[in-house]
Design an enzyme around this catalytic site. Structure first.
Site, PDB file in Angstrom:
ATOM      1  N   ASP A 137       0.851  -1.182   0.000  1.00 60.97           N
ATOM      2  CA  ASP A 137       0.000   0.000   0.000  1.00 60.97           C
ATOM      3  C   ASP A 137       0.892   1.238   0.000  1.00 60.97           C
ATOM      4  O   ASP A 137       2.117   1.120  -0.100  1.00 60.97           O
ATOM      5  CB  ASP A 137      -0.926   0.005   1.235  1.00 60.97           C
ATOM      6  CG  ASP A 137      -0.159   0.211   2.540  1.00 60.97           C
ATOM      7  OD1 ASP A 137       1.091   0.298   2.507  1.00 60.97           O
ATOM      8  OD2 ASP A 137      -0.814   0.295   3.592  1.00 60.97           O
ATOM      9  N   ASP A 195       1.463   4.787   2.323  1.00 61.75           N
ATOM     10  CA  ASP A 195       1.113   5.392   3.613  1.00 61.75           C
ATOM     11  C   ASP A 195       1.519   6.860   3.636  1.00 61.75           C
ATOM     12  O   ASP A 195       2.665   7.186   3.347  1.00 61.75           O
ATOM     13  CB  ASP A 195       1.844   4.650   4.745  1.00 61.75           C
ATOM     14  CG  ASP A 195       1.610   3.155   4.707  1.00 61.75           C
ATOM     15  OD1 ASP A 195       0.520   2.723   5.095  1.00 61.75           O
ATOM     16  OD2 ASP A 195       2.517   2.405   4.270  1.00 61.75           O
ATOM     17  N   ASP A 200      -3.220   4.449   2.821  1.00 65.28           N
ATOM     18  CA  ASP A 200      -3.536   4.821   4.198  1.00 65.28           C
ATOM     19  C   ASP A 200      -3.205   6.291   4.402  1.00 65.28           C
ATOM     20  O   ASP A 200      -2.077   6.714   4.148  1.00 65.28           O
ATOM     21  CB  ASP A 200      -2.705   3.990   5.201  1.00 65.28           C
ATOM     22  CG  ASP A 200      -3.207   2.565   5.321  1.00 65.28           C
ATOM     23  OD1 ASP A 200      -4.381   2.313   5.007  1.00 65.28           O
ATOM     24  OD2 ASP A 200      -2.417   1.692   5.736  1.00 65.28           O
TER      25      ASP A 200
HETATM   26  P1  GTP Z   1       4.154  -2.519   2.934  1.00 65.44           P
HETATM   27  O1  GTP Z   1       2.975  -1.617   2.969  1.00 65.44           O
HETATM   28  O2  GTP Z   1       3.762  -3.951   2.856  1.00 65.44           O
HETATM   29  O3  GTP Z   1       5.138  -2.150   1.905  1.00 65.44           O
HETATM   30  O4  GTP Z   1       4.928  -2.391   4.323  1.00 65.44           O
HETATM   31  P2  GTP Z   1       4.754  -1.273   5.430  1.00 65.44           P
HETATM   32  O5  GTP Z   1       5.899  -1.366   6.341  1.00 65.44           O
HETATM   33  O6  GTP Z   1       4.485   0.053   4.802  1.00 65.44           O
HETATM   34  O7  GTP Z   1       3.477  -1.809   6.214  1.00 65.44           O
HETATM   35  P3  GTP Z   1       2.103  -1.098   6.584  1.00 65.44           P
HETATM   36  O8  GTP Z   1       1.639  -0.206   5.503  1.00 65.44           O
HETATM   37  O9  GTP Z   1       1.195  -2.211   6.974  1.00 65.44           O
HETATM   38  O10 GTP Z   1       2.399  -0.288   7.877  1.00 65.44           O
HETATM   39  C1  GTP Z   1       3.295   0.805   7.920  1.00 65.44           C
HETATM   40  C2  GTP Z   1       3.597   1.134   9.333  1.00 65.44           C
HETATM   41  O11 GTP Z   1       2.436   1.634   9.955  1.00 65.44           O
HETATM   42  C3  GTP Z   1       4.035  -0.093  10.136  1.00 65.44           C
HETATM   43  O12 GTP Z   1       5.063   0.273  10.993  1.00 65.44           O
HETATM   44  C4  GTP Z   1       2.844  -0.427  10.970  1.00 65.44           C
HETATM   45  O13 GTP Z   1       3.235  -0.938  12.221  1.00 65.44           O
HETATM   46  C5  GTP Z   1       2.190   0.917  11.124  1.00 65.44           C
HETATM   47  N1  GTP Z   1       0.751   0.768  11.283  1.00 65.44           N
HETATM   48  C6  GTP Z   1      -0.096   0.094  10.483  1.00 65.44           C
HETATM   49  N2  GTP Z   1      -1.343   0.157  10.983  1.00 65.44           N
HETATM   50  C7  GTP Z   1      -1.265   0.885  12.110  1.00 65.44           C
HETATM   51  C8  GTP Z   1      -2.196   1.333  13.072  1.00 65.44           C
HETATM   52  O14 GTP Z   1      -3.367   1.014  13.010  1.00 65.44           O
HETATM   53  N3  GTP Z   1      -1.721   2.118  14.075  1.00 65.44           N
HETATM   54  C9  GTP Z   1      -0.415   2.474  14.148  1.00 65.44           C
HETATM   55  N4  GTP Z   1      -0.008   3.259  15.151  1.00 65.44           N
HETATM   56  N5  GTP Z   1       0.479   2.069  13.287  1.00 65.44           N
HETATM   57  C10 GTP Z   1       0.074   1.279  12.278  1.00 65.44           C
HETATM   58 MN    MN Z   2       2.694   0.377   3.739  1.00 64.17          MN
HETATM   59 MN    MN Z   3      -0.371   0.832   5.568  1.00 66.47          MN
END
Ligand code: GTP
Ligand code: MN
Ligand code: MN
Length: 387
Positions: free
Chosen positions: A203, A205, A311
């Protein structure tokens, strides 16, 4: 002549947040295997997941390739099970347990079913027990699906295709335009895996803030409306900020739950000029189903857009450093930071704040470096947080 392999012995700290973990490392064969075991444990909801994740994370931080069991001496987090798997791979090139998992019907079905946006392990497991194996089985099963799951099934193929950095940047431009239009002076920052230097992600972020505290309030619904009015959102679920209500009357946040204004969404990203070659399965689908639609896009017309998970999180400026640290990841790095804070420092870290239980007060920070300093940790830059 080949240099003779010397007995590489490295010592590493026990918490992932004390270690530098680059994206590219030297032990992918071993970590891939351990990550399958972590997934297998997750699918059967047993404790093995974090054990295997920690073991893999240690190997990712090693500056050399593990070639024999002596290389593991002095390393933390490698339990009996992990060592057995590593030994087998070093000797035979593969682990029977990992091979068995990869070939098992349960693993494959759980992987496919949890790959649906909005479907967690519990739901996937229930469906598996009912005999469902694929998203297509779910679609034809007559189960009542919530809106998230419906979107997940509809856009299954796109959402399981990696998002590239170029696509992330294109979405960044759109979000920036939206944010600037509804609140001039607001800023957006790419976080998550892309901030750690990953070339692709599941995704995209973003953090959104405004240097004037308070200006950011109520921003998310406006941004979402702006995007929706232009047909750029295929799905969105927005939660308003609940941080203040939750902390009111108590000295500290009740838990580490995130309480920002946030939106889980699926963007419709236009891909100018992209033809069917973008989807290798497009030609086949076109033969197979004449007049059906896939992911909202009519087969036969040009394949000119892609569904992408995004996100969005809005944070008050005073919490920005904590939100940035909390949303940059990796997930294990975050979990280890909180474990370190609690167990070693009697502090409680969230994506909003850092509370010192001994001093009974919140510690302020305006950048990530200050948070690491509060925690008594050496600063680890984002590209070395790939634990
Ligand atoms: P990919 O998206 O798979 O490339 O990996 P990513 O590391 O970007 O994973 P992800 O988008 O799932 O999450 C990014 C960061 O946001 C990670 O450190 C998660 O722990 C954090 N995160 C995801 N959901 C939440 C949440 O609901 N609350 C908080 N505080 N952090 C979150
Ligand atoms: Mn991500
Ligand atoms: Mn995410």
């Amino acid at each position: 002549a080949e240099p003779r392999p010397i007995a590489m012995v490295t010592t590493l700290n026990g918490y992932a947040c004390q270690r530098r973990t680059p994206l590219q490392h030297h032990n992918a064969v071993l970590t891939d295997a351990l990550l399958v075991l972590a997934e297998k444990a997750e699918f059967s909801e047993n404790e093995g997941r974090s054990v295997a994740l920690r073991a893999a994370s240690v190997l990712k931080a090693l500056p050399h390739t593990v070639i024999n069991m002596e290389n593991l001496q002095g390393l933390p987090c490698l339990g009996e099970h992990s060592q057995r798997v590593i030994k087998e791979i070093l000797e035979d090139g593969k682990s029977r347990e990992v091979e068995a998992a990869l070939h098992s019907e349960q693993y494959q079905a759980m992987k496919a079913l949890t790959g649906i946006f909005g479907v967690g392990v519990k739901t996937a497991d229930r469906w598996f027990r009912e005999g469902l194996r694929h998203p297509s089985d779910v679609a034809s099963s007559g189960h009542r699906l919530n809106h998230t799951q419906q979107a997940g099934i509809q856009h299954y193929d796109d959402l399981n295709m990696p998002v590239t950095k170029a696509e992330a940047d294109a979405i960044g431009q759109i979000v920036k335009e939206a944010v600037q239009a509804v609140l001039p002076g607001a800023e957006i920052i790419l976080t998550g895996g892309f901030r750690r230097g990953k070339p692709t992600g599941h995704d995209v972020d973003f953090l959104i803030t405004h240097p004037e505290e308070g200006k950011e309030e109520g921003l998310m619904p406006k941004v979402v409306s702006w995007l929706e009015a232009r047909g750029l959102l295929l799905y969105q679920k927005t939660n308003r900020n609940s941080y203040l209500e939750a902390t009111e009357g108590s000295a500290r946040p009740p838990n580490n739950m995130d309480r920002f204004e946030r939106s889980f969404s699926i963007f419709r990203l236009d891909m100018p000029g992209a033809g069917p070659e973008r989807h290798p399965q497009a030609a086949l689908l076109e033969q197979a189903q004449d007049d059906s639609s896939v992911g909202g896009r009519r087969v036969g017309e040009s394949w000119d857009w892609k569904a992408v998970r995004v996100d969005l999180v809005v944070t008050p400026f005073s919490q920005f450093a904590f939100a940035l640290l909390g949303w940059t990841g990796s997930q294990l790095f975050e979990r280890e930071l909180r474990r370190w804070a609690g167990q070693e420092k009697h502090m409680s870290l969230s994506s909003h704040a850092l509370y010192d239980s001994k001093q009974k007060r919140y510690l302020r920070a305006s950048c990530e470096e200050e948070i690491f300093a509060h925690l008594g940790l050496e600063f680890i830059p984002p590209c070395e947080r790939n634990a």
